[in-house]
Enzyme design. Structure first.
Site, PDB file in Angstrom:
ATOM      1  N   ASP A 197      10.229  -8.863   1.378  1.00  0.00           N
ATOM      2  CA  ASP A 197       9.336  -9.598   1.296  1.00  0.00           C
ATOM      3  C   ASP A 197       8.814  -9.710  -0.308  1.00  0.00           C
ATOM      4  O   ASP A 197       8.707 -11.287   0.014  1.00  0.00           O
ATOM      5  CB  ASP A 197       7.759  -9.542   2.282  1.00  0.00           C
ATOM      6  N   ARG A 211      25.100   9.773  -7.063  1.00  0.00           N
ATOM      7  CA  ARG A 211      25.098   9.077  -5.248  1.00  0.00           C
ATOM      8  C   ARG A 211      26.586   8.268  -5.502  1.00  0.00           C
ATOM      9  O   ARG A 211      26.448   8.400  -4.253  1.00  0.00           O
ATOM     10  CB  ARG A 211      23.956   8.536  -4.776  1.00  0.00           C
ATOM     11  N   GLN A 232      22.096   1.037  -3.384  1.00  0.00           N
ATOM     12  CA  GLN A 232      22.107   2.617  -3.409  1.00  0.00           C
ATOM     13  C   GLN A 232      22.862   2.899  -2.150  1.00  0.00           C
ATOM     14  O   GLN A 232      22.271   2.402  -0.850  1.00  0.00           O
ATOM     15  CB  GLN A 232      21.651   3.631  -4.176  1.00  0.00           C
ATOM     16  N   LEU A 262      18.318   9.998   6.709  1.00  0.00           N
ATOM     17  CA  LEU A 262      18.699  10.221   5.945  1.00  0.00           C
ATOM     18  C   LEU A 262      18.568  12.009   5.354  1.00  0.00           C
ATOM     19  O   LEU A 262      17.597  12.506   6.408  1.00  0.00           O
ATOM     20  CB  LEU A 262      17.499  10.259   4.417  1.00  0.00           C
ATOM     21  N   ARG A 266      20.715   4.013  -9.497  1.00  0.00           N
ATOM     22  CA  ARG A 266      19.807   4.766  -9.722  1.00  0.00           C
ATOM     23  C   ARG A 266      20.277   6.418  -9.198  1.00  0.00           C
ATOM     24  O   ARG A 266      20.400   7.199  -8.631  1.00  0.00           O
ATOM     25  CB  ARG A 266      18.558   4.441  -8.668  1.00  0.00           C
ATOM     26  N   GLY A 319      11.907  14.674  -3.479  1.00  0.00           N
ATOM     27  CA  GLY A 319      11.159  15.262  -4.877  1.00  0.00           C
ATOM     28  C   GLY A 319      10.755  13.963  -5.486  1.00  0.00           C
ATOM     29  O   GLY A 319      11.838  12.761  -5.776  1.00  0.00           O
ATOM     30  N   HIS A 355      23.142   6.245   0.195  1.00  0.00           N
ATOM     31  CA  HIS A 355      23.245   7.824   0.107  1.00  0.00           C
ATOM     32  C   HIS A 355      24.300   8.469  -0.028  1.00  0.00           C
ATOM     33  O   HIS A 355      24.562   8.114   1.989  1.00  0.00           O
ATOM     34  CB  HIS A 355      21.601   8.239  -0.195  1.00  0.00           C
ATOM     35  N   GLU A 409      18.936  14.784  -0.780  1.00  0.00           N
ATOM     36  CA  GLU A 409      19.715  15.439  -1.767  1.00  0.00           C
ATOM     37  C   GLU A 409      19.351  16.344  -1.458  1.00  0.00           C
ATOM     38  O   GLU A 409      20.034  17.012  -2.701  1.00  0.00           O
ATOM     39  CB  GLU A 409      19.922  14.148  -2.633  1.00  0.00           C
ATOM     40  N   GLU A 459      11.887  12.272   1.269  1.00  0.00           N
ATOM     41  CA  GLU A 459      11.718  13.953   1.440  1.00  0.00           C
ATOM     42  C   GLU A 459      12.112  15.268   0.023  1.00  0.00           C
ATOM     43  O   GLU A 459      11.285  15.592  -0.183  1.00  0.00           O
ATOM     44  CB  GLU A 459      12.876  13.777   1.897  1.00  0.00           C
ATOM     45  N   HIS A 506      19.705   2.607   1.033  1.00  0.00           N
ATOM     46  CA  HIS A 506      19.353   3.517   0.708  1.00  0.00           C
ATOM     47  C   HIS A 506      17.733   2.752   0.229  1.00  0.00           C
ATOM     48  O   HIS A 506      16.841   3.433   0.041  1.00  0.00           O
ATOM     49  CB  HIS A 506      19.810   4.886   0.586  1.00  0.00           C
ATOM     50  N   SER A 541      15.275  11.277  -6.899  1.00  0.00           N
ATOM     51  CA  SER A 541      13.860  10.733  -7.576  1.00  0.00           C
ATOM     52  C   SER A 541      13.351  10.847  -8.717  1.00  0.00           C
ATOM     53  O   SER A 541      12.385  11.385  -8.986  1.00  0.00           O
ATOM     54  CB  SER A 541      14.516  12.910  -7.912  1.00  0.00           C
ATOM     55  N   PHE A 564      18.854  17.742  -8.912  1.00  0.00           N
ATOM     56  CA  PHE A 564      19.115  16.713  -7.929  1.00  0.00           C
ATOM     57  C   PHE A 564      20.246  15.757  -8.248  1.00  0.00           C
ATOM     58  O   PHE A 564      20.916  16.363  -9.902  1.00  0.00           O
ATOM     59  CB  PHE A 564      18.516  15.948  -8.239  1.00  0.00           C
ATOM     60  N   SER A 570       8.122   8.339   4.044  1.00  0.00           N
ATOM     61  CA  SER A 570       8.987   8.905   4.043  1.00  0.00           C
ATOM     62  C   SER A 570      10.212   9.817   3.143  1.00  0.00           C
ATOM     63  O   SER A 570      11.176  10.269   3.588  1.00  0.00           O
ATOM     64  CB  SER A 570      10.376   7.935   4.902  1.00  0.00           C
ATOM     65  N   GLY A 625       0.927  -1.654   0.234  1.00  0.00           N
ATOM     66  CA  GLY A 625       0.366  -0.243  -0.028  1.00  0.00           C
ATOM     67  C   GLY A 625       0.719   1.027  -0.114  1.00  0.00           C
ATOM     68  O   GLY A 625       0.381   2.303   0.443  1.00  0.00           O
TER      69      GLY A 625
HETATM   70  C1  FAD Z   1      14.484   8.071   3.626  1.00  0.00           C
HETATM   71  C2  FAD Z   1      13.755   7.806   2.574  1.00  0.00           C
HETATM   72  C3  FAD Z   1      14.054   9.082   1.333  1.00  0.00           C
HETATM   73  C4  FAD Z   1      13.964   8.883  -0.217  1.00  0.00           C
HETATM   74  N1  FAD Z   1      13.632  10.123  -0.898  1.00  0.00           N
HETATM   75  C5  FAD Z   1      12.983   9.578  -2.089  1.00  0.00           C
HETATM   76  C6  FAD Z   1      12.745  10.860  -3.296  1.00  0.00           C
HETATM   77  O1  FAD Z   1      12.751  11.987  -2.007  1.00  0.00           O
HETATM   78  N2  FAD Z   1      12.599  10.533  -4.456  1.00  0.00           N
HETATM   79  C7  FAD Z   1      12.575   9.438  -4.464  1.00  0.00           C
HETATM   80  O2  FAD Z   1      12.054   9.840  -5.724  1.00  0.00           O
HETATM   81  N3  FAD Z   1      12.735   8.511  -3.771  1.00  0.00           N
HETATM   82  C8  FAD Z   1      12.822   8.231  -3.005  1.00  0.00           C
HETATM   83  N4  FAD Z   1      13.459   7.093  -1.756  1.00  0.00           N
HETATM   84  C9  FAD Z   1      13.224   5.907  -2.523  1.00  0.00           C
HETATM   85  C10 FAD Z   1      11.356   5.572  -2.754  1.00  0.00           C
HETATM   86  O3  FAD Z   1      10.108   6.364  -1.535  1.00  0.00           O
HETATM   87  C11 FAD Z   1      11.175   4.347  -2.611  1.00  0.00           C
HETATM   88  O4  FAD Z   1      11.574   3.682  -3.267  1.00  0.00           O
HETATM   89  C12 FAD Z   1       9.524   3.827  -2.970  1.00  0.00           C
HETATM   90  O5  FAD Z   1       8.824   5.228  -2.213  1.00  0.00           O
HETATM   91  C13 FAD Z   1       9.530   2.575  -2.338  1.00  0.00           C
HETATM   92  O6  FAD Z   1       7.814   2.750  -2.939  1.00  0.00           O
HETATM   93  P1  FAD Z   1       6.812   1.342  -2.809  1.00  0.00           P
HETATM   94  O7  FAD Z   1       5.755   1.432  -3.013  1.00  0.00           O
HETATM   95  O8  FAD Z   1       7.751   0.191  -4.303  1.00  0.00           O
HETATM   96  O9  FAD Z   1       6.932   0.230  -1.333  1.00  0.00           O
HETATM   97  P2  FAD Z   1       6.940   1.120  -0.077  1.00  0.00           P
HETATM   98  O10 FAD Z   1       6.351   2.164  -0.292  1.00  0.00           O
HETATM   99  O11 FAD Z   1       8.077   0.653   1.117  1.00  0.00           O
HETATM  100  O12 FAD Z   1       5.741   0.166   0.645  1.00  0.00           O
HETATM  101  C14 FAD Z   1       5.933  -1.219   0.631  1.00  0.00           C
HETATM  102  C15 FAD Z   1       4.378  -1.689   1.102  1.00  0.00           C
HETATM  103  O13 FAD Z   1       4.739  -3.507   0.743  1.00  0.00           O
HETATM  104  C16 FAD Z   1       4.001  -3.449   2.405  1.00  0.00           C
HETATM  105  N5  FAD Z   1       4.365  -4.794   2.038  1.00  0.00           N
HETATM  106  C17 FAD Z   1       5.822  -5.292   2.250  1.00  0.00           C
HETATM  107  N6  FAD Z   1       5.393  -6.182   2.991  1.00  0.00           N
HETATM  108  C18 FAD Z   1       5.178  -7.446   2.603  1.00  0.00           C
HETATM  109  C19 FAD Z   1       4.307  -8.528   2.953  1.00  0.00           C
HETATM  110  N7  FAD Z   1       5.124  -9.140   3.195  1.00  0.00           N
HETATM  111  N8  FAD Z   1       2.389  -8.249   3.313  1.00  0.00           N
HETATM  112  C20 FAD Z   1       1.953  -7.230   2.578  1.00  0.00           C
HETATM  113  N9  FAD Z   1       1.897  -6.167   2.521  1.00  0.00           N
HETATM  114  C21 FAD Z   1       3.623  -6.172   2.432  1.00  0.00           C
HETATM  115  C22 FAD Z   1       4.084  -2.620   3.436  1.00  0.00           C
HETATM  116  O14 FAD Z   1       2.939  -3.194   4.313  1.00  0.00           O
HETATM  117  C23 FAD Z   1       4.359  -1.004   1.762  1.00  0.00           C
HETATM  118  O15 FAD Z   1       2.278  -1.078   1.820  1.00  0.00           O
HETATM  119  C24 FAD Z   1      13.501   7.374   0.088  1.00  0.00           C
HETATM  120  C25 FAD Z   1      13.440   6.320   0.522  1.00  0.00           C
HETATM  121  C26 FAD Z   1      13.808   6.248   2.059  1.00  0.00           C
HETATM  122  C27 FAD Z   1      13.942   5.434   2.392  1.00  0.00           C
END
Ligand code: FAD
Length: 574
Positions: free
Chosen positions: A214, A282, A233, A245, A385, A54, A235, A248, A52, A350, A388, A119, A50, A15
């Site tokens: 997972d 990075r 990666q 973090l 990567r 963009g 950071h 950037e 930050e 990161h 952003s 960036f 989380s 989600g």
């Molecule tokens: C601190 C931080 C700052 C960042 N800043 C930036 C930025 O500024 N710009 C940028 O482009 N990227 C940034 N990134 C990277 C980027 O945020 C992430 O790569 C991206 O948000 C990942 O999104 P996602 O939907 O793939 O996974 P996530 O947002 O991690 O969501 C994973 C989902 O899967 C669910 N899940 C996982 N395992 C299971 C399971 N076994 N059963 C049921 N549900 C499960 C979790 O509950 C969650 O809802 C940042 C990352 C971090 C850590």
């Protein structure tokens, strides 16, 4: 007791940004379809929140798709698939504009146009932002928009433990309700994994505790290879001690990196970043910091050596307007006000460039199984990567995977009830045995710590054969010891120890794929830097790595061609 079975047309695991975007795409593609969205945490607690700094997309007149495309290809050290990158850059602005219609408050210029910031590795200001709480605003907009669709049924705080696959077609998932410890079958005619990254395999990371790989492990154990896992990666700017973090955007807004002699070392010495200096990519900046430390130019702190991120010249007004959270975090966690003093930083794990091997549609080698977001490797990011690109990736490829899953689901039946029940019963037995395991000699926390330590020593910013091999051997042993783990908590209600045990097993799968692929790649490319093979070797390694699960032994490592195109590989220098 009979295992409950619920049916939807499409099941989405996750989600976060990618999962929510996929769910909305499915709902919009066909309002008749019912969607089950499973998440181990409440969606707003997904790691996306989380972010930050963009999200990247062409917006300015001095920018175009060609430039965003080439920056991404070059950033990837030519390991990104160019068809994927071209599609990505074209869809990116549409997706970010759409998000604004759903409520995302992008920051603005004086004239009302969308504000963009610089960036790392990007040749112009291309990163859209909402101050420095971008992930929060993006996730909120997606989550609220998803609530308009009654056909999206949520299963929050439920943990998917297994993919249910029959004759090479995915039929749904086995999902453990964390609240009451009951396992259910959630059936779907297509399943989309959007489970995020696996940064927690390392000890020092920006990643939240839930990022345990997972989904990567679910797909891997079901037979889908993991692609390009060796590319992890770092950071450049994490707070020592916690790994929190410092975005950037702090450098995008003009921050400097300084060593103990207060030199801007990226300007003073040749680290390959050229005039980009602090806005280099990075991988290169992380290596520069380590080299500065090795040359005796690091500052000494309670958590080891560090560098300074100096924002003092930006002034309070700019810091407060553009990067208020940077100020908030450093005041709160290290008692430094960046208006007055530099922020201590060091490289921190990161992001996983690698993940579940998919094609441009997000489709995997199992029919009906799709993946998007950080858990997937659609091959946008290759060996490194650009900051952003990943939030935008979640939108572009989350949406595409959603639409493609809808198309697939039209031609497929539900599968055999008896077969799925048999698989779910086996899963119940496995989890019950684990929950009741009191006799083992191993503790989850100790194994996790040992796994973390060996990943850092073998697969850090700089790598070499001996230490990587040592990691592989340690992981082999940890895998065996995992069978001897014992749990203290036998309850069914919110048994977080049980969840941690299953997460640890998933982390071991991911860690093993990282280490094994890293050993095989005898070159330096992007984030994979080997002291014993310091150069890129296109002759022998211009291909993706694939790790295939082999029960009872280490993964088999294979290769997959990179999709090249108009951008020919060249030396990566800025
Ligand atoms: C601190 C931080 C700052 C960042 N800043 C930036 C930025 O500024 N710009 C940028 O482009 N990227 C940034 N990134 C990277 C980027 O945020 C992430 O790569 C991206 O948000 C990942 O999104 P996602 O939907 O793939 O996974 P996530 O947002 O991690 O969501 C994973 C989902 O899967 C669910 N899940 C996982 N395992 C299971 C399971 N076994 N059963 C049921 N549900 C499960 C979790 O509950 C969650 O809802 C940042 C990352 C971090 C850590």
């Amino acid at each position: 007791m009979e295992i409950e079975s619920i049916s939807h047309d499409i099941v989405i695991v996750g989600g976060g940004g990618a999962g929510l975007r996929a769910a909305i795409a499915v709902a919009e593609a066909d309002p008749q379809l019912s969607i089950g969205m499973v998440s181990k945490v409440y969606p707003m607690r997904s790691h996306t929140v989380s972010a930050e700094g963009g999200a990247a997309a062409v917006a300015r007149e001095d920018d175009n798709f060609e430039m965003h495309g080439f920056d991404t290809v070059k950033g990837s050290d030519f390991l990104g698939d160019q068809d994927v990158i071209q599609y990505f850059v074209q869809e990116a602005p549409k997706e970010l504009a759409l998000l604004e219609h759903w409520g995302c408050p992008w920051s603005r210029n004086e004239d009302g146009s969308v504000a963009t910031r610089a960036f790392g590795g990007m040749s112009t200001k291309r990163t859209w932002y909402a101050t420095d709480k971008v992930g929060f605003h993006m996730l909120h907009s997606l989550f609220q928009h998803s609530m308009r669709f009654e056909q999206i049924v949520r299963y929050d705080e439920q943990f998917v433990t297994k993919l249910l696959v029959e004759d090479g077609v995915v039929r749904g998932v086995a999902s453990l309700n964390i609240r009451d410890g009951v396992l259910r079958i959630i059936r779907g005619r297509a399943v989309i994994l959007a489970t995020g990254g696996a940064g927690k395999i390392f000890p020092f990371t920006t990643n939240g505790n839930i990022k345990t790989g997972d989904g990567m492990s679910l797909a891997y154990r079901a037979g889908v290879p993991l692609k390009d896992m060796e590319f992890v990666q770092y950071h450049p700017t994490g707070l020592p001690g916690t790994g929190i973090l410092i975005t950037e955007a702090a450098r995008g807004e003009g921050g400097y990196l300084r060593n103990k002699d207060e030199e801007r070392f990226l300007v003073e010495r040749d680290y390959g970043v050229g005039t980009k200096a602090e806005l280099g990519p990075r991988d290169m900046i992380s290596r520069a910091i380590i080299q500065e430390i090795e040359a005796g130019r690091g500052l000494e702190g309670a958590h080891g050596q560090y560098m300074n991120l100096d924002l003092t010249h930006l002034g309070e007004e700019k810091i407060q307007a553009r990067i208020p959270m940077v100020r908030e975090l450093s005041k709160l966690y290290i008692d430094v006000d960046p208006v007055e003093a530099p922020i201590p930083i060091r490289p921190v794990v990161h992001y996983m460039m690698g993940g579940i091997d998919t094609d441009i549609d997000g489709a995997t080698s199992i029919r009906g199984l799709y993946a998007a977001g950080e858990c997937a490797s659609v091959s946008l990011n290759g060996a490194n990567r650009l900051g952003s690109n990943s939030l935008t990736e979640c939108l572009v490829f989350g949406a595409r995977a959603g639409r493609c899953a809808v198309d697939f689901s039209r031609g497929i039946d539900e599968g055999s009830d008896a077969n799925l029940r048999a698989q779910a019963e086996e899963e119940v037995a496995r989890i019950e045995a684990l929950r009741n395991k009191r006799s083992g000699n191993e503790k989850i926390s100790r194994l996790r710590e040992e796994l973390n330590t060996t990943m850092e020593s073998g697969c850090g910013v700089y790598r070499e054969e001996g230490s990587m091999q040592a990691s592989c051997e340690t992981i082999d042993v940890i895998k065996q010891r995992l069978a001897d783990v014992s749990l203290q908590d036998g309850s069914r209600v919110f048994n977080t120890e049980l969840i941690a045990a299953m997460e640890l097993a998933n982390m071991v799968d991911c860690a093993e794929a990282v280490a094994r692929c890293a050993v095989v790649r005898k070159e330096s490319r992007g984030a994979h830097t080997r002291r014993d093979h310091p150069h890129r070797d296109d002759q022998n390694f211009l291909h993706h790595s694939l790790a295939y699960y082999e029960p009872g032994s280490p993964p088999r490592v294979g290769t997959k061609p990179v999709t090249l195109g108009k951008w020919e590989p060249e030396e990566r220098k800025y």
